[in-house]
Design a protein around this motif. Structure first.
Motif, PDB file in Angstrom:
ATOM      1  N   PRO A   1      51.228 -26.326  21.737  1.00  0.00           N
ATOM      2  CA  PRO A   1      50.336 -26.575  22.873  1.00  0.00           C
ATOM      3  C   PRO A   1      49.494 -27.833  22.696  1.00  0.00           C
ATOM      4  N   GLU A   2      49.105 -28.122  21.453  1.00  0.00           N
ATOM      5  CA  GLU A   2      48.281 -29.297  21.209  1.00  0.00           C
ATOM      6  C   GLU A   2      49.023 -30.590  21.543  1.00  0.00           C
ATOM      7  N   GLU A   3      50.309 -30.654  21.247  1.00  0.00           N
ATOM      8  CA  GLU A   3      51.063 -31.866  21.572  1.00  0.00           C
ATOM      9  C   GLU A   3      51.115 -32.102  23.075  1.00  0.00           C
ATOM     10  N   PHE A   4      51.225 -31.035  23.840  1.00  0.00           N
ATOM     11  CA  PHE A   4      51.198 -31.177  25.288  1.00  0.00           C
ATOM     12  C   PHE A   4      49.821 -31.646  25.759  1.00  0.00           C
TER      13      PHE A   4
ATOM     14  N   ALA B   1      49.635 -33.615  29.095  1.00  0.00           N
ATOM     15  CA  ALA B   1      50.627 -32.831  29.829  1.00  0.00           C
ATOM     16  C   ALA B   1      50.263 -31.349  29.750  1.00  0.00           C
ATOM     17  N   PRO B   2      50.382 -30.610  30.829  1.00  0.00           N
ATOM     18  CA  PRO B   2      50.047 -29.181  30.790  1.00  0.00           C
ATOM     19  C   PRO B   2      51.088 -28.380  30.017  1.00  0.00           C
ATOM     20  N   TYR B   3      50.627 -27.401  29.282  1.00  0.00           N
ATOM     21  CA  TYR B   3      51.527 -26.514  28.542  1.00  0.00           C
ATOM     22  C   TYR B   3      52.156 -25.482  29.470  1.00  0.00           C
ATOM     23  N   ALA B   4      51.418 -25.107  30.517  1.00  0.00           N
ATOM     24  CA  ALA B   4      51.920 -24.132  31.483  1.00  0.00           C
ATOM     25  C   ALA B   4      53.115 -24.714  32.240  1.00  0.00           C
TER      26      ALA B   4
END
Length: 288
Positions: free
Chosen positions: A121-124, A129-132
């Motif tokens: 999630p952190e890379e997104f 960029a959203p993780y969802a």
């Protein structure tokens, strides 16, 4: 059966010599991993280890894979390169298309794009960029990449990406193949539907056998025919007999790091690693 070398976690200054030696010894490709950064803490488990932990640390060297391909492509002439796999979810596909177009052109069309969603999630989030809804966004991003890279004046109007007519030149004389990573059913469907091949993470032979069979079923359901790559990192079958077993279940490209079999560490000098590459070629590739 083809054999490829992964340069993951080796010192960056060794990449060019490893690629040159691999080319001299008959390896098919150099495989490039992808990691944007190492976050001190991470809010999701790494999906490809039994306990969910990362097997590298903050000091492990990584390079942008496309920059690395440009460097290695400049000192080689025949060996190919592909990412396994580039995390598309945290990247803008229009910008990535420009980079891929460039590296394919500079390398003389010796580049294949291995793609995955990404797991951290952190890379997104830290890249904007959203993780969802990451899977659906990646599906659109793959469509955008293919559309732009195939050349000509194109436009795209989707839920997550939207642009009017544009063109990136030069138009490549050879289509960039897409190799899709992931082990979930959703990922396998994506690989069967839009991929020119599938890239595994670390897997045992029986799991590879099951996965390859499922991919073949899915490709038939989607009406897909023609050549298809099964790029494998198999963790329990080695040596001539082991690689023959991999071929029997459908593996077309073995991804390996020959120096590991000789007890040579990633941080060790490049000379012994080159010797291991030559030894592997003599004992395996020439006899296979």
């Amino acid at each position: 059966m083809k054999f490829s070398i992964s340069v993951a976690m080796n010192p960056l200054e060794q990449f060019s010599e490893l690629a040159q030696t691999a080319e001299e010894c008959g390896f098919s490709s150099v495989v490039l991993p992808d990691s944007l950064f190492y976050s001190e803490s991470v809010s999701a488990e790494y999906p490809y280890t039994p306990d969910g932990s990362r097997f590298w640390n903050a000091e492990t060297p990584w390079a942008d894979p496309l920059v690395a391909v440009a460097a290695m492509g400049a000192v080689t002439s025949e060996i190919e390169f592909y990412t396994s796999v580039m995390k598309l979810g945290s990247r803008n596909p229009v910008l990535l298309a420009r980079q891929v177009n460039s590296v394919a052109a500079f390398s003389g069309n010796r580049f294949g794009l291995g793609l995955g969603v990404g797991w951290s999630p952190e890379e997104f989030e830290w890249c904007g960029a959203p993780y969802a809804n990451r899977g659906k966004r990646v599906d659109e991003a793959i469509d955008v990449l293919r559309l732009i890279l195939d050349g000509g004046m194109v436009e795209y109007h989707g839920k997550y990406f939207d642009f009017d007519k544009l063109q990136m030149s030069p138009t490549l004389s050879k289509r960039v193949p897409f190799y899709i990573g992931g082990h979930t059913e959703v990922a396998l469907k994506r690989a069967a539907r839009v991929g020119d091949g599938w890239s595994s993470a670390m897997m045992k032979l029986e799991d590879l056998k099951t996965t390859i069979a499922r991919l073949r079923e899915l490709r038939a359901e989607y009406g897909k025919t023609g050549p298809y790559e099964f790029q494998a990192v198999c963790i329990d079958r080695f040596g001539l007999d082991g690689y023959r077993e991999q071929a029997e279940v459908g593996v077309t490209d073995v991804v390996t790091q020959p120096w590991v079999f000789d007890g040579i560490g990633f941080g060790d000098p490049v000379g012994p690693k080159k010797d291991s590459i030559k030894k592997f070629a003599d004992e395996i590739i020439t006899k296979f």
